[in-house]
Design a protein around this motif. Structure first.
Motif, mmCIF file in Angstrom:
data_model
loop_
_atom_site.group_PDB
_atom_site.id
_atom_site.type_symbol
_atom_site.label_atom_id
_atom_site.label_comp_id
_atom_site.label_asym_id
_atom_site.label_seq_id
_atom_site.Cartn_x
_atom_site.Cartn_y
_atom_site.Cartn_z
ATOM 1 N N HIS A 1 11.681 6.847 45.277
ATOM 2 C CA HIS A 1 12.075 7.193 46.681
ATOM 3 C C HIS A 1 11.533 8.488 47.011
ATOM 4 O O HIS A 1 11.901 9.462 46.176
ATOM 5 C CB HIS A 1 13.374 6.944 47.258
ATOM 6 C CG HIS A 1 13.546 6.862 48.737
ATOM 7 N ND1 HIS A 1 13.572 8.189 49.566
ATOM 8 C CD2 HIS A 1 13.998 6.022 49.644
ATOM 9 C CE1 HIS A 1 13.624 7.917 50.796
ATOM 10 N NE2 HIS A 1 14.095 6.604 50.986
ATOM 11 N N HIS A 2 10.655 8.993 47.866
ATOM 12 C CA HIS A 2 10.105 10.207 47.987
ATOM 13 C C HIS A 2 11.165 11.238 48.301
ATOM 14 O O HIS A 2 10.985 12.227 47.676
ATOM 15 C CB HIS A 2 9.133 10.255 49.340
ATOM 16 C CG HIS A 2 8.557 11.561 49.472
ATOM 17 N ND1 HIS A 2 7.498 11.926 48.834
ATOM 18 C CD2 HIS A 2 8.921 12.506 50.406
ATOM 19 C CE1 HIS A 2 6.881 13.029 49.080
ATOM 20 N NE2 HIS A 2 7.639 13.617 50.154
ATOM 21 N N ILE A 3 12.216 11.334 48.969
ATOM 22 C CA ILE A 3 13.426 11.998 49.222
ATOM 23 C C ILE A 3 13.966 12.272 47.569
ATOM 24 O O ILE A 3 14.307 13.470 47.476
ATOM 25 C CB ILE A 3 14.332 11.282 50.149
ATOM 26 C CG1 ILE A 3 13.662 11.440 51.574
ATOM 27 C CG2 ILE A 3 15.740 12.155 50.253
ATOM 28 C CD1 ILE A 3 13.269 12.478 52.142
ATOM 29 N N GLY B 1 12.801 12.104 44.964
ATOM 30 C CA GLY B 1 11.854 13.143 44.261
ATOM 31 C C GLY B 1 12.049 14.671 44.577
ATOM 32 O O GLY B 1 12.181 15.305 43.758
ATOM 33 N N HIS B 2 12.106 14.651 45.894
ATOM 34 C CA HIS B 2 12.354 16.095 46.371
ATOM 35 C C HIS B 2 13.941 16.639 45.942
ATOM 36 O O HIS B 2 13.874 17.904 45.523
ATOM 37 C CB HIS B 2 12.430 16.088 47.956
ATOM 38 C CG HIS B 2 11.089 16.354 48.523
ATOM 39 N ND1 HIS B 2 10.159 17.279 48.303
ATOM 40 C CD2 HIS B 2 10.106 15.611 49.284
ATOM 41 C CE1 HIS B 2 9.126 17.031 48.818
ATOM 42 N NE2 HIS B 2 9.147 16.073 49.761
ATOM 43 N N LEU B 3 14.665 15.999 45.917
ATOM 44 C CA LEU B 3 15.971 16.102 45.504
ATOM 45 C C LEU B 3 15.981 16.879 43.908
ATOM 46 O O LEU B 3 16.432 17.920 43.568
ATOM 47 C CB LEU B 3 17.151 15.385 45.579
ATOM 48 C CG LEU B 3 17.503 14.631 46.736
ATOM 49 C CD1 LEU B 3 18.686 13.482 46.454
ATOM 50 C CD2 LEU B 3 17.929 15.753 47.794
ATOM 51 N N VAL C 1 14.362 19.157 53.810
ATOM 52 C CA VAL C 1 13.570 19.796 54.863
ATOM 53 C C VAL C 1 12.279 19.667 54.559
ATOM 54 O O VAL C 1 11.701 20.676 53.891
ATOM 55 C CB VAL C 1 14.167 21.335 55.405
ATOM 56 C CG1 VAL C 1 15.279 21.156 56.313
ATOM 57 C CG2 VAL C 1 14.476 22.105 54.095
ATOM 58 N N SER C 2 11.531 18.722 55.261
ATOM 59 C CA SER C 2 9.958 18.751 55.045
ATOM 60 C C SER C 2 9.345 18.345 56.421
ATOM 61 O O SER C 2 9.952 18.637 57.407
ATOM 62 C CB SER C 2 9.973 17.969 54.119
ATOM 63 O OG SER C 2 9.862 16.256 54.579
ATOM 64 N N GLY C 3 8.057 18.015 56.323
ATOM 65 C CA GLY C 3 7.343 17.571 57.485
ATOM 66 C C GLY C 3 7.927 16.410 58.231
ATOM 67 O O GLY C 3 7.727 16.413 59.304
ATOM 68 N N THR D 1 6.934 21.696 47.975
ATOM 69 C CA THR D 1 6.146 20.479 48.890
ATOM 70 C C THR D 1 5.701 19.584 47.931
ATOM 71 O O THR D 1 6.108 19.540 46.601
ATOM 72 C CB THR D 1 4.933 21.656 49.085
ATOM 73 O OG1 THR D 1 4.263 22.225 48.183
ATOM 74 C CG2 THR D 1 4.999 22.481 50.229
ATOM 75 N N ASP D 2 5.036 18.453 48.614
ATOM 76 C CA ASP D 2 4.971 17.197 47.944
ATOM 77 C C ASP D 2 3.968 17.461 46.437
ATOM 78 O O ASP D 2 3.137 18.210 46.479
ATOM 79 C CB ASP D 2 4.052 16.387 48.704
ATOM 80 C CG ASP D 2 4.803 15.966 49.851
ATOM 81 O OD1 ASP D 2 6.236 15.988 49.850
ATOM 82 O OD2 ASP D 2 4.310 15.277 50.718
ATOM 83 N N ASN D 3 4.609 16.864 45.324
ATOM 84 C CA ASN D 3 3.939 16.927 43.996
ATOM 85 C C ASN D 3 4.480 15.609 43.187
ATOM 86 O O ASN D 3 5.600 15.112 43.427
ATOM 87 C CB ASN D 3 4.538 18.255 43.485
ATOM 88 C CG ASN D 3 6.160 18.179 43.157
ATOM 89 O OD1 ASN D 3 6.272 17.832 42.026
ATOM 90 N ND2 ASN D 3 6.855 18.592 44.072
HETATM 91 ZN ZN ZN Z 1 7.569 15.668 51.059
#
Ligand code: ZN
Ligand code: KG4
Length: 336
Positions: free
Chosen positions: A110-112, A114-116, A134-136, A300-302
Protein backbone atom coordinates in the motif's frame (compact mmCIF):
# COMPACT_ATOMS: atom_id res chain seq x y z
CA UNK A 1 17.55 -10.43 1.65
CA UNK A 2 17.68 -8.40 -1.57
CA UNK A 3 14.33 -6.90 -2.53
CA UNK A 4 13.51 -5.16 -5.80
CA UNK A 5 11.00 -2.34 -5.25
CA UNK A 6 8.82 -0.84 -7.98
CA UNK A 7 6.74 2.34 -7.64
CA UNK A 8 4.57 3.75 -10.45
CA UNK A 9 1.46 4.98 -8.64
CA UNK A 10 1.53 8.51 -10.01
CA UNK A 11 4.04 10.45 -12.12
CA UNK A 12 7.39 9.11 -10.89
CA UNK A 13 8.82 5.87 -12.23
CA UNK A 14 11.06 4.48 -9.52
CA UNK A 15 12.92 1.23 -8.90
CA UNK A 16 15.09 0.43 -5.90
CA UNK A 17 17.13 -2.31 -4.35
CA UNK A 18 16.82 -2.82 -0.60
CA UNK A 19 19.37 -5.11 0.98
CA UNK A 20 18.45 -6.08 4.54
CA UNK A 21 22.16 -6.30 5.42
CA UNK A 22 23.19 -2.97 3.92
CA UNK A 23 20.07 -0.80 3.65
CA UNK A 24 19.10 1.00 0.45
CA UNK A 25 21.60 -0.10 -2.18
CA UNK A 26 19.99 1.92 -4.98
CA UNK A 27 17.00 4.19 -5.52
CA UNK A 28 16.49 5.22 -9.14
CA UNK A 29 13.91 7.72 -10.24
CA UNK A 30 12.69 8.91 -13.60
CA UNK A 31 10.59 12.00 -13.04
CA UNK A 32 7.81 13.03 -15.43
CA UNK A 33 7.59 16.59 -14.10
CA UNK A 34 8.51 18.18 -17.44
CA UNK A 35 5.93 16.07 -19.26
CA UNK A 36 3.04 17.15 -17.00
CA UNK A 37 4.18 20.72 -16.25
CA UNK A 38 2.66 22.05 -19.49
CA UNK A 39 -0.77 20.78 -18.34
CA UNK A 40 -0.47 22.12 -14.77
CA UNK A 41 -1.04 18.66 -13.28
CA UNK A 42 -0.64 14.94 -13.90
CA UNK A 43 -2.36 13.59 -17.04
CA UNK A 44 -3.07 9.92 -16.17
CA UNK A 45 -2.82 8.50 -19.69
CA UNK A 46 0.50 10.23 -20.33
CA UNK A 47 1.80 9.00 -16.97
CA UNK A 48 0.99 5.36 -17.85
CA UNK A 49 2.69 5.63 -21.22
CA UNK A 50 5.80 7.21 -19.73
CA UNK A 51 5.98 4.43 -17.09
CA UNK A 52 5.81 1.87 -19.91
CA UNK A 53 8.74 3.50 -21.67
CA UNK A 54 10.86 4.09 -18.55
CA UNK A 55 10.31 1.17 -16.21
CA UNK A 56 12.11 -1.78 -17.83
CA UNK A 57 15.24 0.23 -18.73
CA UNK A 58 15.41 1.36 -15.08
CA UNK A 59 15.12 -2.23 -13.82
CA UNK A 60 17.80 -3.37 -16.29
CA UNK A 61 20.09 -0.52 -15.28
CA UNK A 62 19.68 -1.32 -11.59
CA UNK A 63 20.39 -5.02 -12.02
CA UNK A 64 23.41 -4.35 -14.24
CA UNK A 65 24.92 -1.82 -11.84
CA UNK A 66 24.73 -4.39 -9.04
CA UNK A 67 25.73 -7.31 -11.27
CA UNK A 68 22.55 -9.15 -10.37
CA UNK A 69 20.30 -11.42 -12.34
CA UNK A 70 16.60 -11.42 -11.41
CA UNK A 71 17.01 -14.85 -9.81
CA UNK A 72 19.68 -13.46 -7.44
CA UNK A 73 16.93 -11.39 -5.78
CA UNK A 74 14.87 -12.61 -2.81
CA UNK A 75 11.61 -10.88 -3.67
CA UNK A 76 9.75 -8.23 -5.62
CA UNK A 77 7.71 -5.52 -3.89
CA UNK A 78 5.37 -3.32 -5.88
CA UNK A 79 2.93 -0.52 -5.11
CA UNK A 80 -0.51 -1.88 -6.03
CA UNK A 81 -2.53 1.11 -4.80
CA UNK A 82 -3.84 3.65 -4.13
CA UNK A 83 -2.99 5.63 -7.24
CA UNK A 84 -3.77 6.05 -10.92
CA UNK A 85 -4.96 2.65 -12.16
CA UNK A 86 -3.20 2.74 -15.52
CA UNK A 87 0.04 3.86 -13.91
CA UNK A 88 -0.20 1.21 -11.16
CA UNK A 89 -0.89 -1.54 -13.71
CA UNK A 90 2.39 -0.87 -15.51
CA UNK A 91 4.35 -1.44 -12.28
CA UNK A 92 2.20 -4.35 -11.16
CA UNK A 93 2.40 -6.29 -14.46
CA UNK A 94 6.13 -5.76 -14.62
CA UNK A 95 6.61 -6.93 -11.03
CA UNK A 96 4.48 -10.01 -11.69
CA UNK A 97 6.42 -10.85 -14.86
CA UNK A 98 9.78 -10.59 -13.07
CA UNK A 99 8.58 -12.56 -10.05
CA UNK A 100 7.06 -15.27 -12.23
CA UNK A 101 10.02 -15.57 -14.61
CA UNK A 102 12.62 -15.71 -11.82
CA UNK A 103 10.43 -17.66 -9.39
CA UNK A 104 10.56 -14.96 -6.71
CA UNK A 105 8.03 -14.14 -4.00
CA UNK A 106 5.84 -11.14 -4.87
CA UNK A 107 4.29 -8.73 -2.43
CA UNK A 108 1.95 -5.77 -3.03
CA UNK A 109 2.55 -2.66 -0.92
CA UNK A 110 0.00 0.00 0.00
CA UNK A 111 1.52 3.31 -1.11
CA UNK A 112 0.78 4.94 2.27
CA UNK A 113 2.57 2.18 4.15
CA UNK A 114 5.56 2.88 1.93
CA UNK A 115 5.48 6.55 2.91
CA UNK A 116 5.18 5.71 6.64
CA UNK A 117 8.04 3.23 6.58
CA UNK A 118 10.27 5.62 4.59
CA UNK A 119 11.05 6.98 8.06
CA UNK A 120 12.75 3.69 8.93
CA UNK A 121 15.27 4.29 6.12
CA UNK A 122 16.61 7.30 8.03
CA UNK A 123 16.53 6.19 11.68
CA UNK A 124 15.13 3.37 13.79
CA UNK A 125 11.38 3.81 14.22
CA UNK A 126 10.04 4.54 17.70
CA UNK A 127 6.59 2.91 17.86
CA UNK A 128 3.76 3.35 18.65
CA UNK A 129 3.68 6.70 16.90
CA UNK A 130 1.31 9.01 15.09
CA UNK A 131 2.23 9.66 11.45
CA UNK A 132 1.05 12.69 9.52
CA UNK A 133 0.88 11.56 5.89
CA UNK A 134 0.86 14.60 3.63
CA UNK A 135 1.23 14.27 -0.12
CA UNK A 136 -0.38 15.30 -3.37
CA UNK A 137 -3.19 12.80 -2.89
CA UNK A 138 -3.35 12.24 0.88
CA UNK A 139 -3.64 14.05 4.17
CA UNK A 140 -4.15 11.50 6.93
CA UNK A 141 -3.25 10.83 10.53
CA UNK A 142 -2.27 7.21 11.11
CA UNK A 143 -1.57 5.54 14.42
CA UNK A 144 1.06 2.83 13.90
CA UNK A 145 1.14 0.52 16.92
CA UNK A 146 3.75 -1.61 15.18
CA UNK A 147 4.98 -2.24 11.64
CA UNK A 148 1.90 -3.70 9.96
CA UNK A 149 -0.57 -2.56 12.64
CA UNK A 150 -2.27 0.66 11.60
CA UNK A 151 -5.33 2.69 12.53
CA UNK A 152 -6.57 5.73 10.67
CA UNK A 153 -7.33 8.55 13.10
CA UNK A 154 -8.44 11.24 10.67
CA UNK A 155 -8.10 12.67 7.20
CA UNK A 156 -8.92 15.61 4.97
CA UNK A 157 -12.53 16.27 4.09
CA UNK A 158 -11.59 17.66 0.68
CA UNK A 159 -8.22 18.59 -0.86
CA UNK A 160 -4.91 17.10 0.23
CA UNK A 161 -2.23 19.37 1.71
CA UNK A 162 -0.01 18.87 -1.35
CA UNK A 163 -2.92 19.87 -3.58
CA UNK A 164 -3.34 23.04 -1.53
CA UNK A 165 0.34 23.84 -2.12
CA UNK A 166 0.12 22.99 -5.83
CA UNK A 167 -3.12 24.89 -6.51
CA UNK A 168 -1.87 27.98 -4.65
CA UNK A 169 1.36 27.83 -6.63
CA UNK A 170 -0.60 27.61 -9.87
CA UNK A 171 -2.52 30.78 -8.94
CA UNK A 172 0.86 32.49 -8.50
CA UNK A 173 2.06 31.28 -11.91
CA UNK A 174 4.67 28.92 -10.41
CA UNK A 175 5.58 25.61 -12.15
CA UNK A 176 4.07 22.22 -11.26
CA UNK A 177 4.41 20.72 -8.70
CA UNK A 178 4.30 23.96 -6.76
CA UNK A 179 5.04 22.70 -3.24
CA UNK A 180 8.84 22.91 -3.48
CA UNK A 181 8.60 26.39 -5.08
CA UNK A 182 6.36 27.71 -2.30
CA UNK A 183 8.76 26.18 0.24
CA UNK A 184 11.74 27.98 -1.32
CA UNK A 185 10.01 31.35 -1.82
CA UNK A 186 8.27 31.38 1.59
CA UNK A 187 11.70 31.70 3.25
CA UNK A 188 11.96 35.32 2.05
CA UNK A 189 8.25 36.11 2.55
CA UNK A 190 6.75 38.37 5.20
CA UNK A 191 4.80 36.22 7.72
CA UNK A 192 2.63 39.17 8.82
CA UNK A 193 1.37 40.40 5.46
CA UNK A 194 -1.24 37.80 4.45
CA UNK A 195 -3.12 36.02 7.22
CA UNK A 196 -4.92 33.21 5.40
CA UNK A 197 -7.74 31.20 7.02
CA UNK A 198 -7.09 28.14 9.20
CA UNK A 199 -10.14 26.04 8.23
CA UNK A 200 -11.85 23.92 10.93
CA UNK A 201 -9.51 25.35 13.59
CA UNK A 202 -12.26 25.06 16.22
CA UNK A 203 -13.50 21.63 15.11
CA UNK A 204 -12.71 19.07 17.84
CA UNK A 205 -12.36 16.21 15.31
CA UNK A 206 -9.10 15.04 13.73
CA UNK A 207 -10.06 16.42 10.31
CA UNK A 208 -8.58 18.80 7.76
CA UNK A 209 -10.04 20.99 5.02
CA UNK A 210 -8.01 22.84 2.42
CA UNK A 211 -10.50 23.71 -0.32
CA UNK A 212 -11.36 27.09 1.27
CA UNK A 213 -7.70 28.08 1.36
CA UNK A 214 -7.53 27.91 -2.43
CA UNK A 215 -10.38 30.46 -2.71
CA UNK A 216 -8.73 32.74 -0.14
CA UNK A 217 -5.44 32.60 -2.06
CA UNK A 218 -7.23 33.35 -5.33
CA UNK A 219 -8.83 36.49 -3.83
CA UNK A 220 -5.48 37.66 -2.43
CA UNK A 221 -3.65 37.06 -5.73
CA UNK A 222 -6.36 38.73 -7.83
CA UNK A 223 -6.01 41.90 -5.75
CA UNK A 224 -2.26 42.17 -6.44
CA UNK A 225 -0.83 44.45 -9.17
CA UNK A 226 0.31 42.80 -12.46
CA UNK A 227 2.82 41.61 -13.37
CA UNK A 228 3.26 40.00 -9.95
CA UNK A 229 6.26 41.40 -8.07
CA UNK A 230 8.73 38.87 -6.65
CA UNK A 231 8.22 40.12 -3.09
CA UNK A 232 4.41 39.88 -3.42
CA UNK A 233 4.75 36.27 -4.60
CA UNK A 234 7.11 35.46 -1.71
CA UNK A 235 4.72 37.05 0.81
CA UNK A 236 1.75 35.02 -0.49
CA UNK A 237 3.91 31.86 -0.41
CA UNK A 238 4.73 32.56 3.23
CA UNK A 239 1.05 33.13 4.08
CA UNK A 240 0.02 29.88 2.33
CA UNK A 241 2.77 27.81 3.92
CA UNK A 242 2.16 29.16 7.41
CA UNK A 243 -1.59 28.48 7.14
CA UNK A 244 -1.07 24.88 5.95
CA UNK A 245 1.70 24.15 8.47
CA UNK A 246 -0.38 25.57 11.33
CA UNK A 247 -3.37 23.30 10.78
CA UNK A 248 -1.20 20.25 10.11
CA UNK A 249 0.72 20.78 13.36
CA UNK A 250 -2.40 21.43 15.39
CA UNK A 251 -3.95 18.09 14.35
CA UNK A 252 -0.74 16.07 14.58
CA UNK A 253 -0.12 17.07 18.19
CA UNK A 254 -3.80 16.75 19.06
CA UNK A 255 -3.66 13.17 17.74
CA UNK A 256 -0.47 12.46 19.70
CA UNK A 257 -2.10 13.73 22.88
CA UNK A 258 -5.35 11.78 22.34
CA UNK A 259 -3.51 8.50 21.68
CA UNK A 260 -0.77 9.00 24.29
CA UNK A 261 2.06 7.98 21.93
CA UNK A 262 5.67 8.99 22.56
CA UNK A 263 6.63 9.78 18.96
CA UNK A 264 5.40 11.65 15.90
CA UNK A 265 6.53 11.35 12.28
CA UNK A 266 6.01 13.05 8.94
CA UNK A 267 5.50 11.15 5.69
CA UNK A 268 4.78 11.93 2.03
CA UNK A 269 5.96 14.62 -0.37
CA UNK A 270 4.90 17.56 1.80
CA UNK A 271 7.09 16.15 4.61
CA UNK A 272 9.99 17.66 2.61
CA UNK A 273 8.64 21.14 3.45
CA UNK A 274 11.15 23.15 5.46
CA UNK A 275 8.51 25.11 7.37
CA UNK A 276 6.63 21.96 8.37
CA UNK A 277 9.78 20.10 9.48
CA UNK A 278 10.94 23.04 11.59
CA UNK A 279 7.52 23.57 13.19
CA UNK A 280 7.07 19.88 14.05
CA UNK A 281 10.60 19.67 15.46
CA UNK A 282 9.93 22.68 17.70
CA UNK A 283 6.57 21.41 18.94
CA UNK A 284 7.85 17.86 19.47
CA UNK A 285 10.56 19.24 21.73
CA UNK A 286 8.02 21.29 23.67
CA UNK A 287 5.69 18.27 24.08
CA UNK A 288 8.64 15.93 24.83
CA UNK A 289 7.85 13.66 21.90
CA UNK A 290 10.37 11.82 19.76
CA UNK A 291 10.67 13.17 16.20
CA UNK A 292 13.22 12.66 13.44
CA UNK A 293 12.41 14.11 10.01
CA UNK A 294 12.58 11.64 7.09
CA UNK A 295 15.34 12.19 4.56
CA UNK A 296 14.00 14.43 1.80
CA UNK A 297 14.67 11.93 -1.03
CA UNK A 298 12.43 9.44 0.77
CA UNK A 299 9.56 11.93 1.31
CA UNK A 300 8.38 12.15 -2.30
CA UNK A 301 7.43 9.01 -4.21
CA UNK A 302 10.28 6.51 -4.39
CA UNK A 303 10.73 2.77 -4.70
CA UNK A 304 13.15 2.45 -1.76
CA UNK A 305 10.26 2.86 0.67
CA UNK A 306 8.26 0.24 -1.26
CA UNK A 307 11.17 -2.23 -1.26
CA UNK A 308 11.64 -1.71 2.49
CA UNK A 309 7.91 -2.15 3.25
CA UNK A 310 7.91 -5.24 1.02
CA UNK A 311 10.88 -6.67 2.94
CA UNK A 312 9.01 -6.17 6.23
CA UNK A 313 6.05 -8.11 4.82
CA UNK A 314 8.12 -10.88 3.26
CA UNK A 315 10.11 -11.49 6.44
CA UNK A 316 6.80 -11.74 8.29
CA UNK A 317 5.79 -14.51 5.87
CA UNK A 318 3.38 -12.56 3.65
CA UNK A 319 3.17 -13.41 -0.07
CA UNK A 320 0.85 -12.34 -2.85
CA UNK A 321 -0.16 -14.42 -5.85
CA UNK A 322 -0.13 -13.53 -9.53
CA UNK A 323 -3.80 -12.60 -9.13
CA UNK A 324 -2.77 -9.55 -7.05
CA UNK A 325 -4.99 -6.64 -8.09
CA UNK A 326 -4.42 -2.89 -8.22
CA UNK A 327 -6.80 -0.40 -6.62
CA UNK A 328 -7.38 3.33 -7.09
CA UNK A 329 -8.52 3.98 -3.52
CA UNK A 330 -8.56 2.03 -0.27
CA UNK A 331 -7.60 2.89 3.28
CA UNK A 332 -4.40 1.43 4.71
CA UNK A 333 -5.22 -1.76 6.55
CA UNK A 334 -3.17 -3.82 8.97
CA UNK A 335 -1.49 -7.00 7.79
CA UNK A 336 0.02 -8.26 11.02
ZN1 ZN B 1 3.13 9.37 -2.52
O1 KG4 C 1 4.29 11.80 -2.04
P1 KG4 C 1 4.33 12.54 -3.33
O2 KG4 C 1 5.62 12.57 -4.10
O3 KG4 C 1 3.25 12.02 -4.32
C1 KG4 C 1 1.97 11.63 -3.89
O4 KG4 C 1 1.83 10.47 -3.42
O5 KG4 C 1 1.08 12.50 -4.00
O6 KG4 C 1 3.88 14.04 -3.00
C2 KG4 C 1 3.85 15.03 -3.98
C3 KG4 C 1 3.36 16.32 -3.34
C4 KG4 C 1 3.12 17.45 -4.33
O7 KG4 C 1 1.87 18.03 -4.03
C5 KG4 C 1 4.27 18.41 -4.05
O8 KG4 C 1 3.96 19.76 -4.33
C6 KG4 C 1 4.48 18.20 -2.57
O9 KG4 C 1 4.34 16.81 -2.40
N1 KG4 C 1 5.80 18.64 -2.13
C7 KG4 C 1 6.00 19.69 -1.30
C8 KG4 C 1 7.40 19.82 -1.15
N2 KG4 C 1 7.99 18.83 -1.89
C9 KG4 C 1 7.00 18.13 -2.48
N3 KG4 C 1 5.13 20.50 -0.69
C10 KG4 C 1 5.63 21.48 0.08
N4 KG4 C 1 6.96 21.68 0.27
C11 KG4 C 1 7.87 20.86 -0.32
N5 KG4 C 1 9.17 21.06 -0.13
Amino acid sequence: MKILGIETSCDDTSVALYDSDRGVAENLLSSQVDLHDQFGGVVPELASRAHLVNLLPLVDHLLQRHELRPRDLDGVAVTNGPGLIGALLVGLSTAKAIAHAADLPLVGVHHIEGHLLANALTAELVLPAVFLVVSGGHTELILARDVGVYERLGATLDDAAGEAFDKSAKLLGLPYPGGPHIDRLAASGDPERFQLPRPLARDPRLVFSFSGLKTAVRLVVEALPRPLADQDVADVCRGVQDAIVDVLCQRLFQAAKETGVGAVYLAGGVAANGGLRAAVAKLAKRHRLHFTPPERVYCTDNAAMIAYAGWQQLRAGRRDGLDLDSFARAPLSSWR
